[in-house]
Write a protein that holds these residues in place. Structure first.
Motif, PDB file in Angstrom:
ATOM      1  N   ALA A  72       4.065  10.412  -7.525  1.00  0.00           N
ATOM      2  CA  ALA A  72       5.144   9.489  -7.175  1.00  0.00           C
ATOM      3  C   ALA A  72       5.691   9.784  -5.784  1.00  0.00           C
ATOM      4  CB  ALA A  72       6.258   9.587  -8.221  1.00  0.00           C
ATOM      5  N   VAL A  73       5.819  11.050  -5.445  1.00  0.00           N
ATOM      6  CA  VAL A  73       6.310  11.415  -4.113  1.00  0.00           C
ATOM      7  C   VAL A  73       5.326  10.964  -3.042  1.00  0.00           C
ATOM      8  CG1 VAL A  73       6.798  13.378  -2.607  1.00  0.00           C
ATOM      9  CG2 VAL A  73       7.745  13.320  -4.914  1.00  0.00           C
ATOM     10  N   LEU A  74       4.041  11.199  -3.266  1.00  0.00           N
ATOM     11  CA  LEU A  74       3.043  10.798  -2.278  1.00  0.00           C
ATOM     12  C   LEU A  74       2.975   9.283  -2.118  1.00  0.00           C
ATOM     13  CD1 LEU A  74       0.162  13.326  -3.011  1.00  0.00           C
ATOM     14  CD2 LEU A  74       1.775  13.338  -1.127  1.00  0.00           C
ATOM     15  N   VAL A  75       3.066   8.548  -3.220  1.00  0.00           N
ATOM     16  CA  VAL A  75       3.023   7.089  -3.137  1.00  0.00           C
ATOM     17  C   VAL A  75       4.253   6.567  -2.405  1.00  0.00           C
ATOM     18  CG1 VAL A  75       3.197   4.980  -4.543  1.00  0.00           C
ATOM     19  CG2 VAL A  75       1.515   6.722  -5.109  1.00  0.00           C
ATOM     20  N   SER A  76       5.415   7.167  -2.657  1.00  0.00           N
ATOM     21  CA  SER A  76       6.622   6.702  -1.962  1.00  0.00           C
ATOM     22  C   SER A  76       6.537   7.002  -0.471  1.00  0.00           C
ATOM     23  CB  SER A  76       7.865   7.347  -2.567  1.00  0.00           C
ATOM     24  OG  SER A  76       7.841   8.743  -2.363  1.00  0.00           O
ATOM     25  N   MET A  77       5.951   8.138  -0.102  1.00  0.00           N
ATOM     26  CA  MET A  77       5.782   8.432   1.324  1.00  0.00           C
ATOM     27  C   MET A  77       4.811   7.447   1.965  1.00  0.00           C
ATOM     28  SD  MET A  77       5.702  12.594   1.229  1.00  0.00           S
ATOM     29  CE  MET A  77       5.203  12.761   2.910  1.00  0.00           C
ATOM     30  N   LEU A  78       3.740   7.126   1.275  1.00  0.00           N
ATOM     31  CA  LEU A  78       2.780   6.146   1.801  1.00  0.00           C
ATOM     32  C   LEU A  78       3.425   4.779   1.948  1.00  0.00           C
ATOM     33  CD1 LEU A  78      -0.159   5.559   2.593  1.00  0.00           C
ATOM     34  CD2 LEU A  78      -0.583   5.009   0.199  1.00  0.00           C
ATOM     35  N   LEU A  79       4.251   4.401   0.985  1.00  0.00           N
ATOM     36  CA  LEU A  79       4.947   3.122   1.062  1.00  0.00           C
ATOM     37  C   LEU A  79       5.925   3.104   2.234  1.00  0.00           C
ATOM     38  CD1 LEU A  79       5.370   0.382  -0.313  1.00  0.00           C
ATOM     39  CD2 LEU A  79       7.169   1.448  -1.674  1.00  0.00           C
ATOM     40  N   ALA A  80       6.603   4.212   2.478  1.00  0.00           N
ATOM     41  CA  ALA A  80       7.536   4.285   3.610  1.00  0.00           C
ATOM     42  C   ALA A  80       6.787   4.134   4.929  1.00  0.00           C
ATOM     43  CB  ALA A  80       8.300   5.603   3.570  1.00  0.00           C
ATOM     44  N   VAL A  81       5.638   4.749   5.046  1.00  0.00           N
ATOM     45  CA  VAL A  81       4.840   4.633   6.270  1.00  0.00           C
ATOM     46  C   VAL A  81       4.343   3.196   6.436  1.00  0.00           C
ATOM     47  CG1 VAL A  81       2.673   5.348   7.358  1.00  0.00           C
ATOM     48  CG2 VAL A  81       4.191   7.052   6.338  1.00  0.00           C
ATOM     49  N   ALA A  82       3.931   2.569   5.351  1.00  0.00           N
ATOM     50  CA  ALA A  82       3.431   1.195   5.437  1.00  0.00           C
ATOM     51  C   ALA A  82       4.547   0.235   5.840  1.00  0.00           C
ATOM     52  CB  ALA A  82       2.828   0.781   4.093  1.00  0.00           C
ATOM     53  N   VAL A  83       5.729   0.390   5.280  1.00  0.00           N
ATOM     54  CA  VAL A  83       6.850  -0.488   5.631  1.00  0.00           C
ATOM     55  C   VAL A  83       7.233  -0.297   7.089  1.00  0.00           C
ATOM     56  CG1 VAL A  83       9.315  -0.877   5.199  1.00  0.00           C
ATOM     57  CG2 VAL A  83       7.730  -0.708   3.290  1.00  0.00           C
ATOM     58  N   THR A  84       7.248   0.967   7.549  1.00  0.00           N
ATOM     59  CA  THR A  84       7.572   1.235   8.950  1.00  0.00           C
ATOM     60  C   THR A  84       6.536   0.610   9.876  1.00  0.00           C
ATOM     61  OG1 THR A  84       8.592   3.319   8.278  1.00  0.00           O
ATOM     62  CG2 THR A  84       8.050   3.079  10.602  1.00  0.00           C
ATOM     63  N   ALA A  85       5.258   0.734   9.534  1.00  0.00           N
ATOM     64  CA  ALA A  85       4.206   0.148  10.380  1.00  0.00           C
ATOM     65  C   ALA A  85       4.320  -1.377  10.419  1.00  0.00           C
ATOM     66  CB  ALA A  85       2.838   0.562   9.855  1.00  0.00           C
ATOM     67  N   SER A  87       7.055  -3.193  10.000  1.00  0.00           N
ATOM     68  CA  SER A  87       8.224  -3.601  10.786  1.00  0.00           C
ATOM     69  C   SER A  87       7.976  -3.404  12.277  1.00  0.00           C
ATOM     70  CB  SER A  87       9.462  -2.841  10.336  1.00  0.00           C
ATOM     71  OG  SER A  87       9.311  -1.465  10.602  1.00  0.00           O
ATOM     72  N   LEU A  88       7.274  -2.350  12.644  1.00  0.00           N
ATOM     73  CA  LEU A  88       6.942  -2.155  14.051  1.00  0.00           C
ATOM     74  C   LEU A  88       5.998  -3.236  14.556  1.00  0.00           C
ATOM     75  CD1 LEU A  88       6.517   1.712  14.400  1.00  0.00           C
ATOM     76  CD2 LEU A  88       8.242   0.263  15.454  1.00  0.00           C
ATOM     77  N   ALA A  89       5.072  -3.659  13.721  1.00  0.00           N
ATOM     78  CA  ALA A  89       4.155  -4.720  14.126  1.00  0.00           C
ATOM     79  C   ALA A  89       4.905  -6.030  14.340  1.00  0.00           C
ATOM     80  CB  ALA A  89       3.061  -4.891  13.075  1.00  0.00           C
ATOM     81  N   ILE A  90       5.846  -6.311  13.451  1.00  0.00           N
ATOM     82  CA  ILE A  90       6.638  -7.540  13.601  1.00  0.00           C
ATOM     83  C   ILE A  90       7.481  -7.473  14.866  1.00  0.00           C
ATOM     84  CG2 ILE A  90       8.535  -8.866  12.588  1.00  0.00           C
ATOM     85  CD1 ILE A  90       7.316  -8.177   9.839  1.00  0.00           C
ATOM     86  N   CYS A  91       8.099  -6.323  15.133  1.00  0.00           N
ATOM     87  CA  CYS A  91       8.888  -6.165  16.360  1.00  0.00           C
ATOM     88  C   CYS A  91       8.015  -6.339  17.596  1.00  0.00           C
ATOM     89  CB  CYS A  91       9.567  -4.786  16.384  1.00  0.00           C
ATOM     90  SG  CYS A  91      10.906  -4.638  15.205  1.00  0.00           S
ATOM     91  N   ALA A  92       6.809  -5.798  17.564  1.00  0.00           N
ATOM     92  CA  ALA A  92       5.904  -5.932  18.709  1.00  0.00           C
ATOM     93  C   ALA A  92       5.538  -7.393  18.936  1.00  0.00           C
ATOM     94  CB  ALA A  92       4.652  -5.096  18.485  1.00  0.00           C
ATOM     95  N   LEU A  93       5.305  -8.140  17.860  1.00  0.00           N
ATOM     96  CA  LEU A  93       4.979  -9.566  18.004  1.00  0.00           C
ATOM     97  C   LEU A  93       6.153 -10.349  18.589  1.00  0.00           C
ATOM     98  CD1 LEU A  93       2.961 -10.310  14.740  1.00  0.00           C
ATOM     99  CD2 LEU A  93       2.114 -10.237  17.089  1.00  0.00           C
ATOM    100  N   VAL A  94       7.364 -10.035  18.130  1.00  0.00           N
ATOM    101  CA  VAL A  94       8.542 -10.741  18.638  1.00  0.00           C
ATOM    102  C   VAL A  94       8.741 -10.441  20.120  1.00  0.00           C
ATOM    103  CG1 VAL A  94      11.067 -10.850  18.476  1.00  0.00           C
ATOM    104  CG2 VAL A  94       9.681 -10.919  16.408  1.00  0.00           C
ATOM    105  N   VAL A  95       8.612  -9.168  20.501  1.00  0.00           N
ATOM    106  CA  VAL A  95       8.789  -8.807  21.908  1.00  0.00           C
ATOM    107  C   VAL A  95       7.703  -9.461  22.763  1.00  0.00           C
ATOM    108  CG1 VAL A  95       8.685  -6.860  23.533  1.00  0.00           C
ATOM    109  CG2 VAL A  95      10.031  -6.669  21.444  1.00  0.00           C
TER     110      VAL A  95
END
Length: 105
Positions: A72-85, A87-95
């Protein structure tokens, strides 16, 4: 204010005993002592661990719980990394779209 205050060592109170004087002794040569007969040391006795069905079930349950928690800890860390990636991709597209729109004007 800027000078440190060092503590002073207080004078000893009470009676002070003088150091003991050690007098030399003479060594008289004698017959060397024979070494004692060596015996083989006994092997250390270890307690025998017996697994009862209840103990085995508890070990399996504990191991399963550890695997589930770590998973569960590893899956939550992977999910956090995926959400961050994402959101960064969306920010890059907007910029990028803002920069391209500014160049077109």
């Amino acid at each position: 204010m800027f000078r440190p205050k060092h503590p002073t060592m207080p004078e000893p109170t009470g009676t002070v005993t003088p150091p003991a004087v050690v007098e030399p002794t003479t060594i008289t040569p004698g017959t060397p002592a024979s070494p004692p007969a060596s015996t083989a040391p006994a092997p250390p006795s270890r307690p025998v661990v017996q697994l009862t069905p209840g103990t085995a079930l508890a070990l399996v349950g504990g191991g399963t719980a550890v695997v589930l928690v770590v998973g569960a800890v590893l899956v939550s860390m992977l999910l956090a990394v995926a959400v961050t990636a994402a959101s960064l991709a969306i920010c890059a597209l907007v910029v990028r779209s803002l920069v391209n729109a500014q160049h077109r004007r």
